[in-house]
Design a protein around this motif. Sequence first.
Motif, PDB file in Angstrom:
ATOM      1  N   ILE A 114     -58.965  26.555 -36.320  1.00 38.61           N
ATOM      2  CA  ILE A 114     -57.619  26.671 -36.871  1.00 38.61           C
ATOM      3  C   ILE A 114     -56.662  27.318 -35.870  1.00 38.61           C
ATOM      4  O   ILE A 114     -56.943  28.404 -35.350  1.00 38.61           O
ATOM      5  CB  ILE A 114     -57.629  27.477 -38.187  1.00 38.61           C
ATOM      6  CG1 ILE A 114     -58.573  26.836 -39.210  1.00 38.61           C
ATOM      7  CG2 ILE A 114     -56.226  27.602 -38.745  1.00 38.61           C
ATOM      8  CD1 ILE A 114     -58.182  25.443 -39.643  1.00 38.61           C
ATOM      9  N   ASP A 115     -55.544  26.629 -35.627  1.00 39.12           N
ATOM     10  CA  ASP A 115     -54.436  27.210 -34.867  1.00 39.12           C
ATOM     11  C   ASP A 115     -53.137  26.622 -35.395  1.00 39.12           C
ATOM     12  O   ASP A 115     -53.107  26.081 -36.513  1.00 39.12           O
ATOM     13  CB  ASP A 115     -54.600  26.993 -33.364  1.00 39.12           C
ATOM     14  CG  ASP A 115     -54.717  25.524 -32.973  1.00 39.12           C
ATOM     15  OD1 ASP A 115     -54.322  24.647 -33.786  1.00 39.12           O
ATOM     16  OD2 ASP A 115     -55.194  25.243 -31.859  1.00 39.12           O
ATOM     17  N   GLY A 116     -52.081  26.693 -34.604  1.00 39.47           N
ATOM     18  CA  GLY A 116     -50.783  26.222 -35.075  1.00 39.47           C
ATOM     19  C   GLY A 116     -50.619  24.726 -35.086  1.00 39.47           C
ATOM     20  O   GLY A 116     -49.638  24.214 -35.660  1.00 39.47           O
ATOM     21  N   THR A 117     -51.571  23.988 -34.493  1.00 39.53           N
ATOM     22  CA  THR A 117     -51.443  22.525 -34.438  1.00 39.53           C
ATOM     23  C   THR A 117     -52.598  21.795 -35.115  1.00 39.53           C
ATOM     24  O   THR A 117     -52.611  20.564 -35.141  1.00 39.53           O
ATOM     25  CB  THR A 117     -51.353  22.069 -32.967  1.00 39.53           C
ATOM     26  OG1 THR A 117     -52.552  22.447 -32.274  1.00 39.53           O
ATOM     27  CG2 THR A 117     -50.144  22.685 -32.281  1.00 39.53           C
ATOM     28  N   SER A 118     -53.561  22.515 -35.624  1.00 41.74           N
ATOM     29  CA  SER A 118     -54.702  21.880 -36.287  1.00 41.74           C
ATOM     30  C   SER A 118     -54.315  21.382 -37.669  1.00 41.74           C
ATOM     31  O   SER A 118     -53.209  21.627 -38.153  1.00 41.74           O
ATOM     32  CB  SER A 118     -55.864  22.873 -36.395  1.00 41.74           C
ATOM     33  OG  SER A 118     -55.480  23.999 -37.163  1.00 41.74           O
ATOM     34  N   THR A 119     -55.235  20.671 -38.313  1.00 40.93           N
ATOM     35  CA  THR A 119     -55.033  20.223 -39.691  1.00 40.93           C
ATOM     36  C   THR A 119     -56.210  20.690 -40.543  1.00 40.93           C
ATOM     37  O   THR A 119     -57.322  20.209 -40.347  1.00 40.93           O
ATOM     38  CB  THR A 119     -54.924  18.691 -39.772  1.00 40.93           C
ATOM     39  OG1 THR A 119     -53.854  18.257 -38.920  1.00 40.93           O
ATOM     40  CG2 THR A 119     -54.631  18.242 -41.197  1.00 40.93           C
ATOM     41  N   PRO A 120     -56.011  21.648 -41.453  1.00 39.24           N
ATOM     42  CA  PRO A 120     -54.757  22.379 -41.691  1.00 39.24           C
ATOM     43  C   PRO A 120     -54.436  23.330 -40.528  1.00 39.24           C
ATOM     44  O   PRO A 120     -55.296  23.580 -39.681  1.00 39.24           O
ATOM     45  CB  PRO A 120     -55.047  23.145 -42.973  1.00 39.24           C
ATOM     46  CG  PRO A 120     -56.517  23.391 -42.915  1.00 39.24           C
ATOM     47  CD  PRO A 120     -57.118  22.160 -42.290  1.00 39.24           C
ATOM     48  N   GLY A 124     -47.039  31.117 -37.442  1.00 37.18           N
ATOM     49  CA  GLY A 124     -46.404  32.423 -37.602  1.00 37.18           C
ATOM     50  C   GLY A 124     -47.247  33.570 -37.098  1.00 37.18           C
ATOM     51  O   GLY A 124     -46.815  34.730 -37.170  1.00 37.18           O
ATOM     52  N   VAL A 125     -48.450  33.294 -36.568  1.00 37.34           N
ATOM     53  CA  VAL A 125     -49.335  34.318 -36.034  1.00 37.34           C
ATOM     54  C   VAL A 125     -50.263  33.659 -35.029  1.00 37.34           C
ATOM     55  O   VAL A 125     -50.579  32.454 -35.146  1.00 37.34           O
ATOM     56  CB  VAL A 125     -50.153  34.991 -37.164  1.00 37.34           C
ATOM     57  CG1 VAL A 125     -51.133  34.010 -37.798  1.00 37.34           C
ATOM     58  CG2 VAL A 125     -50.883  36.232 -36.660  1.00 37.34           C
ATOM     59  N   THR A 126     -50.686  34.402 -34.029  1.00 37.41           N
ATOM     60  CA  THR A 126     -51.684  33.912 -33.082  1.00 37.41           C
ATOM     61  C   THR A 126     -53.050  33.991 -33.754  1.00 37.41           C
ATOM     62  O   THR A 126     -53.565  35.087 -34.016  1.00 37.41           O
ATOM     63  CB  THR A 126     -51.688  34.754 -31.787  1.00 37.41           C
ATOM     64  OG1 THR A 126     -50.380  34.722 -31.205  1.00 37.41           O
ATOM     65  CG2 THR A 126     -52.710  34.227 -30.802  1.00 37.41           C
ATOM     66  N   VAL A 151     -51.524  39.573 -42.637  1.00 38.91           N
ATOM     67  CA  VAL A 151     -50.756  38.367 -42.925  1.00 38.91           C
ATOM     68  C   VAL A 151     -51.421  37.614 -44.064  1.00 38.91           C
ATOM     69  O   VAL A 151     -52.621  37.759 -44.322  1.00 38.91           O
ATOM     70  CB  VAL A 151     -50.616  37.460 -41.684  1.00 38.91           C
ATOM     71  CG1 VAL A 151     -49.851  38.187 -40.579  1.00 38.91           C
ATOM     72  CG2 VAL A 151     -51.977  37.009 -41.166  1.00 38.91           C
ATOM     73  N   PHE A 152     -50.635  36.798 -44.764  1.00 37.76           N
ATOM     74  CA  PHE A 152     -51.153  36.100 -45.938  1.00 37.76           C
ATOM     75  C   PHE A 152     -50.596  34.688 -45.995  1.00 37.76           C
ATOM     76  O   PHE A 152     -49.502  34.391 -45.487  1.00 37.76           O
ATOM     77  CB  PHE A 152     -50.811  36.866 -47.216  1.00 37.76           C
ATOM     78  CG  PHE A 152     -49.354  37.198 -47.368  1.00 37.76           C
ATOM     79  CD1 PHE A 152     -48.474  36.306 -48.007  1.00 37.76           C
ATOM     80  CD2 PHE A 152     -48.847  38.397 -46.880  1.00 37.76           C
ATOM     81  CE1 PHE A 152     -47.133  36.609 -48.137  1.00 37.76           C
ATOM     82  CE2 PHE A 152     -47.495  38.707 -47.008  1.00 37.76           C
ATOM     83  CZ  PHE A 152     -46.639  37.821 -47.643  1.00 37.76           C
ATOM     84  N   LEU A 153     -51.371  33.812 -46.630  1.00 35.70           N
ATOM     85  CA  LEU A 153     -51.001  32.407 -46.792  1.00 35.70           C
ATOM     86  C   LEU A 153     -50.420  32.178 -48.176  1.00 35.70           C
ATOM     87  O   LEU A 153     -50.571  33.014 -49.082  1.00 35.70           O
ATOM     88  CB  LEU A 153     -52.235  31.519 -46.587  1.00 35.70           C
ATOM     89  CG  LEU A 153     -52.788  31.442 -45.164  1.00 35.70           C
ATOM     90  CD1 LEU A 153     -54.075  30.622 -45.139  1.00 35.70           C
ATOM     91  CD2 LEU A 153     -51.754  30.844 -44.199  1.00 35.70           C
ATOM     92  N   PRO A 154     -49.768  31.023 -48.390  1.00 29.49           N
ATOM     93  CA  PRO A 154     -49.296  30.696 -49.739  1.00 29.49           C
ATOM     94  C   PRO A 154     -50.455  30.604 -50.732  1.00 29.49           C
ATOM     95  O   PRO A 154     -51.613  30.376 -50.355  1.00 29.49           O
ATOM     96  CB  PRO A 154     -48.622  29.332 -49.547  1.00 29.49           C
ATOM     97  CG  PRO A 154     -48.262  29.279 -48.097  1.00 29.49           C
ATOM     98  CD  PRO A 154     -49.345  30.036 -47.389  1.00 29.49           C
ATOM     99  N   VAL A 162     -47.503  31.949 -42.442  1.00 31.40           N
ATOM    100  CA  VAL A 162     -47.948  33.224 -42.996  1.00 31.40           C
ATOM    101  C   VAL A 162     -46.758  34.116 -43.322  1.00 31.40           C
ATOM    102  O   VAL A 162     -45.697  34.051 -42.694  1.00 31.40           O
ATOM    103  CB  VAL A 162     -48.887  33.961 -42.016  1.00 31.40           C
ATOM    104  CG1 VAL A 162     -50.130  33.137 -41.725  1.00 31.40           C
ATOM    105  CG2 VAL A 162     -48.171  34.350 -40.731  1.00 31.40           C
ATOM    106  N   GLY A 163     -46.944  34.947 -44.327  1.00 35.01           N
ATOM    107  CA  GLY A 163     -46.078  36.091 -44.559  1.00 35.01           C
ATOM    108  C   GLY A 163     -46.748  37.320 -43.988  1.00 35.01           C
ATOM    109  O   GLY A 163     -47.951  37.321 -43.693  1.00 35.01           O
ATOM    110  N   THR A 164     -45.991  38.389 -43.828  1.00 37.24           N
ATOM    111  CA  THR A 164     -46.513  39.588 -43.172  1.00 37.24           C
ATOM    112  C   THR A 164     -46.339  40.811 -44.057  1.00 37.24           C
ATOM    113  O   THR A 164     -45.270  41.038 -44.619  1.00 37.24           O
ATOM    114  CB  THR A 164     -45.801  39.823 -41.832  1.00 37.24           C
ATOM    115  OG1 THR A 164     -46.004  38.685 -40.984  1.00 37.24           O
ATOM    116  CG2 THR A 164     -46.351  41.067 -41.137  1.00 37.24           C
ATOM    117  N   LEU A 165     -47.421  41.574 -44.176  1.00 38.87           N
ATOM    118  CA  LEU A 165     -47.400  42.876 -44.833  1.00 38.87           C
ATOM    119  C   LEU A 165     -47.544  43.916 -43.739  1.00 38.87           C
ATOM    120  O   LEU A 165     -48.611  44.075 -43.143  1.00 38.87           O
ATOM    121  CB  LEU A 165     -48.550  42.967 -45.843  1.00 38.87           C
ATOM    122  CG  LEU A 165     -48.611  44.197 -46.750  1.00 38.87           C
ATOM    123  CD1 LEU A 165     -47.390  44.258 -47.662  1.00 38.87           C
ATOM    124  CD2 LEU A 165     -49.898  44.179 -47.580  1.00 38.87           C
TER     125      LEU A 165
END
Length: 483
Positions: A114-120, A124-126, A151-154, A162-165
Amino acid sequence: MKPQYALILDNWWPYPSYVGVRKGSSNHVTGFANPVQTLVEYLPTSGGAKLFAAAGTGIFDVTTAGAVGAAVVTGQTSAQWQHANVTTAGGSFLYLVNGQDRPQLFNGTTWTAIDGTSTPSITGVTTTNLVHVCVFKSRLYFVVKNSMQVVFLPVGQVGGAVGTLDMSAIFRDGGSIMACYTWTVDAGAGADDHFVVISTMGEVAIYRGSNPGAGGDFSIVGVFQLGKPLGRRCAEKYGGDLAVNTTEGVFPLGRGLLSASVDRTVALTDKIQNSVSIAANSYGSSFGWQLTLYPDANMMLLNVPNPGGNYQYAQNTITGAWTKFVGWNANVLLHASTGLYYADNTRVYKAWLGDLDNTTPIQADCLPAFNYFGNKAFNKYFTMVRPYILTTGSPSVLYGLNTDYLAQDAQGTLNFTPPTGMVWSSMVWGSMVWGGGLRPITGWNTVGAVANSASLRLKVQNNGSEVRFNNVDYLFQSSNSVL
């Protein structure tokens, strides 16, 4: 010490009414070229479960017993993964993160890095910085390595933005975030899950709510101070509680965080605190610390990394009694749907079955609490002892009388074929071979000592049989004056 306690209890399991030599283990998968440092189970809502082991640069399918096959995932930097199972509308998934490699997502058939271009994908994070993962109220949360961010996913998704806490304003002692977990709390209107974040400095932040995003209902309950957590695998569900392994002991949050100051006496490890503290001070930075609950045997295991051979402290969760397991050189433990497993540098084992470690007999050692026998003022002349042992076979047993708080080993050698004869301050017996069910080994055995207090040192090699130690009687004469 109370008479029911012991100074030494190695490889005995404390049942409610007796202690018995612990169960054994057997090879499950053999032939690893590198130490196995992670064991995980993929457990879907339907279909068969799968076991995986991470060693060296690969992840291996170890569902089926036998020799290890080719890796199902290759080219990894670290074998120290944290994991979580999650089910969404898209199916059942297993997530693995280690803070160095891209997270691995398994859908029951295929592994995806998993990274920023994979599926899924995760954006928003490395993703190579994600080092711990948990599921809280249908949402995946990840710890970002060497940071104060979670960080968290929907909701219900295994990918997305991701959102960030941000915890930098919450934790005052510095450091970074070690791990995150869930904790079930009775909030007065029924049980409710809370979100727990643990820092490397031992601060614990507890949140309630389900939506940490903008305009959400996430709110902080409190921030508490425990000891520093030992490793990423520092906590485990403990009934409706969460047990946290720290440098100051293992604490259940429900009892440990009752006020602004933590009550140290409620540590689950209170009875063995000296031993645990010594281990934490000696090996606290080593990989291998782990808490594992094994409900099938009412057991919680605390794995301790030790250069001389890893060992486990094990608690009977019914009685609270502790013991020590030696002989299982475990790098990692796993309670799976098919039983208890552990792995060392070359093999994965299935544990807590049979009465041998593969073909090796199990040796157990016990030194109960010293006793004044109702008269602390006078010395006693001890002449005989009578242990009550039940067995299904022919164990080899050594005994020796320890006196006045000086722990001394029982003399002699434990053999598969039990020897006969007398050894100074000890006797070896067990030449009778019993068939069928449990049979007693009792009878008075000679000792000789003048002391104020005493205790029986008992060592057993089970030779593949079940062995129980129920009680011990002492025969002595009390002096009329202090000798």
